[in-house]
Scaffold this motif. Structure first.
Motif, short mmCIF file in Angstrom:
data_model
loop_
_atom_site.label_atom_id
_atom_site.label_comp_id
_atom_site.label_asym_id
_atom_site.label_seq_id
_atom_site.Cartn_x
_atom_site.Cartn_y
_atom_site.Cartn_z
N GLN A 167 5.90 1.78 -9.69
CA GLN A 167 5.86 1.28 -11.06
C GLN A 167 7.20 1.48 -11.76
O GLN A 167 7.67 0.59 -12.49
CB GLN A 167 4.74 1.97 -11.84
N MET A 174 2.33 -4.26 -10.43
CA MET A 174 1.35 -3.28 -9.99
C MET A 174 0.01 -3.89 -9.59
O MET A 174 -0.82 -3.21 -8.99
CB MET A 174 1.14 -2.22 -11.08
N VAL A 207 -0.28 -3.45 -5.86
CA VAL A 207 -0.17 -2.11 -5.27
C VAL A 207 -1.53 -1.43 -5.19
O VAL A 207 -2.28 -1.40 -6.17
CB VAL A 207 0.80 -1.24 -6.09
N SER A 208 -1.85 -0.88 -4.02
CA SER A 208 -3.08 -0.11 -3.83
C SER A 208 -2.76 1.23 -3.19
O SER A 208 -1.87 1.32 -2.33
CB SER A 208 -4.06 -0.86 -2.92
N ILE A 209 -3.49 2.27 -3.60
CA ILE A 209 -3.38 3.58 -2.95
C ILE A 209 -4.37 3.62 -1.80
O ILE A 209 -5.58 3.51 -2.01
CB ILE A 209 -3.67 4.73 -3.92
N THR A 239 0.84 -1.19 0.00
CA THR A 239 0.00 0.00 0.00
C THR A 239 0.88 1.25 0.00
O THR A 239 1.93 1.28 0.64
CB THR A 239 -0.98 0.04 1.20
N ARG A 248 2.65 5.56 -6.02
CA ARG A 248 2.32 4.45 -6.92
C ARG A 248 3.18 4.52 -8.18
O ARG A 248 3.68 3.50 -8.66
CB ARG A 248 0.84 4.52 -7.29
N ASP A 249 3.37 5.73 -8.72
CA ASP A 249 4.17 5.88 -9.94
C ASP A 249 5.62 5.48 -9.70
O ASP A 249 6.25 4.86 -10.58
CB ASP A 249 4.10 7.33 -10.43
#
Length: 360
Positions: free
Chosen positions: A147, A153, A156-158, A136, A143-144
């Motif tokens: 990546q 991805m 991956v969570s925001i 998270t 997040r970028d």
């Protein structure tokens, strides 16, 4: 469900996460390299690993040598979820444990600063993220970066943290008619760039005769900042409060006209969310973490990093046009906090993922 956090025990984030999930009825353990107060963790099973000095500023590579101790502890605890808060020191060490349901939460500088400034940190985090089942982050920028370093991805969570609206709200808002109050609640470390604020205040102190400033937070630079404050002849205007609790912060924000955050980097900037919820007009640096909350000129002002004169001019603009600016900002801020800045709503996402992982 049995949850084991692996994190810096003196951090407000760690205290908050552990106590929240304990309050939901889950068995919560904390493994930490920090000496913590049991008062902060009333219902948490604490496991303190003596690792020598741990620096807030980073560079704690020696912690990796303790991974066997951590692995033994995790085996004894046998948690359903093993969750590291902070991607570098704790996240990388935790990745060596090899737990089936391993989660990493990146908090900000671990991704936004360490990865960009150090090839070794980049490689270490790449390794840790490969070992994690879920990751998270708190903002689109984070997040970028995940990546960019080749992270899968789909993992991956925001999930921004958010505020407790029972504490941070504008229900008791009351401004003094004969003072103009500015508050900063960022810690006294280099990344939060408090000299930027002090230098801007020195430019406006004679133009705002009723100026009062609260610097709320602690850190390794406190003595240097107090010396700078004296040098800039701001002793009458500025008060250094040191470390204060959340209720004191909320009370002060409710008595503040303006909140200022001049951090050079942030993952989410919860301090900004708290100020928005309490109704203070917000001025913050023009970085991605703040752009997700502030539209410049609509519900606050964004200023360039280290533009002291620009910050001073924005403060003067708020001083001269306070009611007009607040007329636009307050309803905007209430809406955005309700939509994506409430702690319990965002932690529900975490809880649901925990349950999904162990049921799967």
């Amino acid at each position: 469900m049995k949850i084991c956090y692996f994190a810096f025990g003196e951090s407000y984030h760690t205290i908050r996460w552990c106590n929240h999930f304990s309050s939901l009825g889950y068995e919560v353990h904390l493994i930490t390299f920090a000496h913590v107060s049991k008062d902060d963790y009333p219902n948490i099973h604490l496991h303190i690993v003596n690792s020598g000095n741990v620096k807030v500023s980073g560079g704690n590579w020696h912690l990796l040598t303790h991974f066997r101790k951590i692995k033994r502890l995790v085996r004894q605890i046998n948690p359903d979820i093993f969750h590291a808060l902070y991607a570098t020191s704790y996240g990388v060490t935790g990745a060596l444990v090899g737990h089936e349901n391993y989660i990493i939460t990146a908090l900000g500088s671990d991704l936004l600063v360490s990865v960009r400034n150090s090839f070794l940190y980049k490689k270490a985090i790449q390794f840790a993220f490969r070992k994690a089942k879920w990751i998270t982050v708190m903002s689109p920028e984070m997040r970028d970066v995940a990546q960019e370093i080749g992270t899968n991805m789909s993992k991956v969570s925001i999930v921004p943290f958010g505020i407790n609206p029972d504490v941070f709200n504008s229900n008791s808002r009351a401004l003094m008619a004969d003072e103009f109050v500015i508050t900063s609640t960022r810690n006294l470390e280099q990344i939060y760039n408090i000299p930027h604020l002090l230098n801007a205040l020195a430019l406006i102190k004679d133009k705002v005769p009723n100026l009062r400033v609260n610097i709320m937070g602690s850190g390794s630079l406190q003595e240097k900042l107090e010396d700078l404050n004296t040098k800039l002849n701001l002793s009458k205007q500025v008060t250094f409060w040191g470390k204060v609790n959340q209720f004191q912060i909320a009370e002060t924000l409710n008595q503040s006209h303006v909140f200022v955050s001049v951090s050079q980097s942030d993952g989410n900037n919860i301090s900004l969310n708290e100020a928005m919820a309490c109704g203070a007009f917000c001025i913050a640096t023009d970085i991605p973490a703040n752009r997700q909350w502030i539209q410049d000129g609509e519900n606050g002002f964004l200023v360039q990093i280290n533009d002291v004169e620009g910050l001073a001019n924005r403060i003067l603009e708020v001083y001269s046009n306070y009611e007009t600016l607040q007329g636009k900002a307050i309803p905007f801020n209430k809406k955005i906090i309700e939509e994506k800045g409430i702690w319990t709503k965002n932690m529900k996402v975490i809880e649901q993922k925990y349950l999904e992982m162990i049921n799967h």
